[in-house]
Enzyme design. Structure first.
Site, PDB file in Angstrom:
ATOM      1  N   GLU A  84     -33.854 111.883  23.403  1.00 23.37           N
ATOM      2  CA  GLU A  84     -33.837 112.237  21.998  1.00 23.37           C
ATOM      3  C   GLU A  84     -32.570 113.005  21.649  1.00 23.37           C
ATOM      4  O   GLU A  84     -32.286 114.042  22.261  1.00 23.37           O
ATOM      5  CB  GLU A  84     -35.047 113.130  21.648  1.00 23.37           C
ATOM      6  N   CYS A  85     -31.819 112.512  20.694  1.00 19.54           N
ATOM      7  CA  CYS A  85     -30.671 113.202  20.105  1.00 19.54           C
ATOM      8  C   CYS A  85     -29.670 113.655  21.174  1.00 19.54           C
ATOM      9  O   CYS A  85     -28.839 112.878  21.607  1.00 19.54           O
ATOM     10  CB  CYS A  85     -31.142 114.365  19.236  1.00 19.54           C
TER      11      CYS A  85
END
Length: 221
Positions: A84-85
């Site tokens: 994630e990210c």
């Protein structure tokens, strides 16, 4: 019955406690490792690399070449991975920040460029595509959030994406969730909420991948 490796250190620390608890309820043992100091991955069946600030610690992440090489080999070898990210940024080829380019894992065919202003900020609405790799029924509309100053450059045009973006920015304003081998890497931060227990789906995916790896040598024999 499943070991999930989780990067948790100064570079990657954005995890919701209830999401981690959902992993445990799904039967996963959480094995934490440090991307800055650990030279080797622990023995795990899957990886989860969450959000953080890899650009701030890009030099130290880049300097840990043995771990970067191991993670790249694991991703390319089909180890189930969710990023994630900040995790997405780490899996890319490089991060460019303050006019310096730092090599990263290199498992995803794209580079990261830091910007002066936020590229994506706020709530996002995502519609899953047929490329989404996890089993189980997904909500027709996934509500999540994003906050990133980075954008991807020179991404391979043949990449597949797990989501269409109906609200927010994601990777390019229209898509998010790069799917590569058994990896899903997204700018969106998911939450384990009623009707969307994503950790359970990811654990089920990791179990299925492990079963397939066990069946393949038996068939060969």
């Amino acid at each position: 019955d499943l070991r999930v490796g989780i990067a948790r250190d100064r570079a990657f620390g954005f995890y919701y406690p209830d999401d981690l608890e959902s992993f445990r309820r799904a039967g996963a043992e959480l094995v934490f490792f440090d991307t800055l100091t650990d030279a080797h991955l622990p023995p795990v069946d899957a990886l989860f690399i969450g959000g953080g600030f890899p650009e701030v610690l890009a030099a130290a992440l880049s300097a840990n070449a043995p771990l970067r090489a191991q993670i790249r080999a694991a991703v390319e070898g089909g180890l189930p991975t969710y990023a994630e990210c900040g995790g997405l940024m780490y899996l890319a080829r490089s991060i460019r920040w303050r006019d310096v380019t730092y090599p990263m894992v290199g498992a995803l065919p794209a580079d990261v460029q830091m910007q002066a202003r936020p590229v994506g900020r706020g709530y996002v609405h995502l519609v899953p595509t047929a490329a989404h790799p996890w089993p189980g029924e997904s909500p027709p509309l996934i509500r999540a959030h994003e906050f990133h100053y980075s954008r991807l450059t020179d991404a391979d045009p043949s990449l597949r994406y797990a989501y269409e973006v109906r609200r927010g920015h994601g990777v390019d304003g229209a898509r998010d969730g790069i799917v590569f081998a058994n990896t899903l890497a997204s700018y969106a931060h998911l939450r384990s909420v009623a009707g969307h227990d994503w950790p359970r789906r990811f654990v089920a995916f990791a179990r299925a991948c492990r079963s397939n790896r066990a069946v393949a040598p038996a068939r060969a024999a």
